[in-house]
Design a protein around this motif. Structure first.
Motif, short mmCIF file in Angstrom:
data_model
loop_
_atom_site.label_atom_id
_atom_site.label_comp_id
_atom_site.label_asym_id
_atom_site.label_seq_id
_atom_site.Cartn_x
_atom_site.Cartn_y
_atom_site.Cartn_z
N UNK A 1 0.83 -1.21 0.00
CA UNK A 1 0.00 0.00 0.00
C UNK A 1 0.87 1.27 0.00
N UNK A 2 2.20 1.11 -0.14
CA UNK A 2 3.09 2.26 0.00
C UNK A 2 3.42 2.95 -1.32
N UNK A 3 3.01 2.36 -2.46
CA UNK A 3 3.21 2.94 -3.79
C UNK A 3 4.68 2.96 -4.22
N UNK A 4 5.59 2.50 -3.36
CA UNK A 4 7.01 2.60 -3.69
C UNK A 4 7.39 1.72 -4.89
N UNK B 1 -1.92 12.04 -8.21
CA UNK B 1 -2.28 13.01 -9.24
C UNK B 1 -2.83 12.30 -10.48
N UNK B 2 -2.21 11.16 -10.85
CA UNK B 2 -2.70 10.40 -12.00
C UNK B 2 -4.13 9.94 -11.74
N UNK B 3 -4.36 9.39 -10.55
CA UNK B 3 -5.68 8.86 -10.22
C UNK B 3 -6.73 9.97 -10.17
N UNK B 4 -6.32 11.13 -9.68
CA UNK B 4 -7.25 12.26 -9.66
C UNK B 4 -7.61 12.69 -11.07
N UNK B 5 -6.63 12.70 -11.96
CA UNK B 5 -6.89 13.09 -13.34
C UNK B 5 -7.75 12.05 -14.06
N UNK B 6 -7.72 10.81 -13.54
CA UNK B 6 -8.57 9.76 -14.10
C UNK B 6 -9.92 9.71 -13.41
N UNK B 7 -10.19 10.71 -12.55
CA UNK B 7 -11.49 10.83 -11.88
C UNK B 7 -11.78 9.71 -10.89
N UNK B 8 -10.73 9.19 -10.23
CA UNK B 8 -10.95 8.24 -9.15
C UNK B 8 -11.16 9.02 -7.85
N UNK C 1 -8.23 6.37 -3.70
CA UNK C 1 -6.82 6.72 -3.72
C UNK C 1 -6.16 6.39 -2.39
N UNK C 2 -6.88 6.60 -1.30
CA UNK C 2 -6.32 6.41 0.03
C UNK C 2 -6.33 4.95 0.48
N UNK C 3 -7.27 4.15 0.01
CA UNK C 3 -7.45 2.80 0.55
C UNK C 3 -7.01 1.68 -0.39
N UNK D 1 -4.46 -2.74 -7.10
CA UNK D 1 -5.67 -2.04 -7.53
C UNK D 1 -5.32 -0.72 -8.20
N UNK D 2 -4.31 -0.04 -7.67
CA UNK D 2 -3.88 1.22 -8.27
C UNK D 2 -3.30 0.97 -9.66
N UNK D 3 -2.49 -0.11 -9.78
CA UNK D 3 -1.91 -0.44 -11.08
C UNK D 3 -3.00 -0.71 -12.11
N UNK D 4 -4.00 -1.50 -11.72
CA UNK D 4 -5.09 -1.81 -12.64
C UNK D 4 -5.90 -0.56 -12.98
#
Length: 255
Positions: free
Chosen positions: A200-203, A218-225, A230-232, A237-240
């Motif tokens: 969950x650390x995005x590293x 920022x990517x996820x926000x621009x994709x309207x998530x 984004x936080x959980x 899941x972020x990659x997908x």
């Protein structure tokens, strides 16, 4: 005619040599605790260049496909991550010893606040917060956008991104398309997917994509998530999510 034969022979030889030079090879190694010198089980190793993964066994042993100058990224919970360049000597000798250093972590006080439940479902169901996230689909596109209570006006943003050629997706993915092409390779390796599912650390995800961790939200926000997603969400899941958004971007770009 004889010059053509000579040229063809040289071309064939050079092509064969080039193909031979790009054949992946395996290297092996052991991962140890730098302080205690004991083997570390469950350490994750990812070849950043080839997007291939491996995990150490109970003896700290691992093996992974590489080519010269590839970079391996070592991670383990509680230890500092480490990047190691694959050298010709390592490929020749096959085995290497890798040492990871423990992190100095100061634990802060955590206060757990239980829900004040009454035992009555009708009453308790109103006191427990629920993240209400939804997916919006656009006819003609097999992908959609996710939005929730923390993403105000998300549906309007979706429609705006479809009809606005200057949408922020273009501004970001147009610059990062080279790195984001790795997303397809990530999906092919089960070890990488399993690793990302537990993180969950995005590293690791940031390392694989060649971007800064701060850019992922920022990517996820621009994709309207939504902010709650984004936080959980875990790294898989972020990659997908980023992969779906990138494929969406390519569809929109063609239109």
């Amino acid at each position: 005619m004889k010059y053509f034969v000579v040229f063809f022979f040289l071309f064939l030889t050079a092509n064969t040599f080039a193909q031979t030079g790009t054949i992946s090879q395996k290297v092996t190694g052991y991962v140890y605790n730098d302080n205690t010198k004991s083997p570390l089980m469950g350490a994750n190793i990812i070849n950043i260049n080839k997007v291939r993964g491996a995990v150490t066994d109970s003896n700290g042993y691992f093996e992974i496909d590489v080519q010269p100058t590839d970079t391996l990224h070592f991670t383990l919970l509680g230890f500092q991550s480490l990047r190691v360049k694959v050298t010709n000597d390592w490929i020749k000798n096959k085995v290497a010893k890798i040492f990871l250093t423990e992190k100095a972590i100061a634990l802060e006080e955590v206060v757990i606040r239980p829900f004040n439940l009454t035992g009555y479902l009708e009453v308790d169901s109103k006191t427990i917060p629920i993240n209400q996230n939804h997916r919006y689909n656009i006819k003609g596109l097999n992908l959609g956008y996710e939005a929730g209570e923390y993403s105000s006006g998300a549906f309007g943003k979706v429609l705006g991104s479809i009809f606005n050629p200057a949408d922020m997706l273009y501004n970001f993915f147009g610059k990062k398309s080279g790195e984001l092409k790795k997303l397809r390779e990530m999906k092919k390796d089960d070890t990488v997917r399993t690793l990302l599912e537990s993180k969950f650390d995005r590293e690791t995800l940031a390392v694989l994509l060649g971007i800064d961790k701060k850019e992922i939200p920022e990517i996820l926000q621009r994709c309207n998530y939504s902010e709650s997603f984004i936080q959980t969400a875990n790294d898989l899941q972020v990659m997908d999510a980023i992969s779906s958004c990138y494929e969406q971007y390519k569809v929109l770009k063609k239109k």
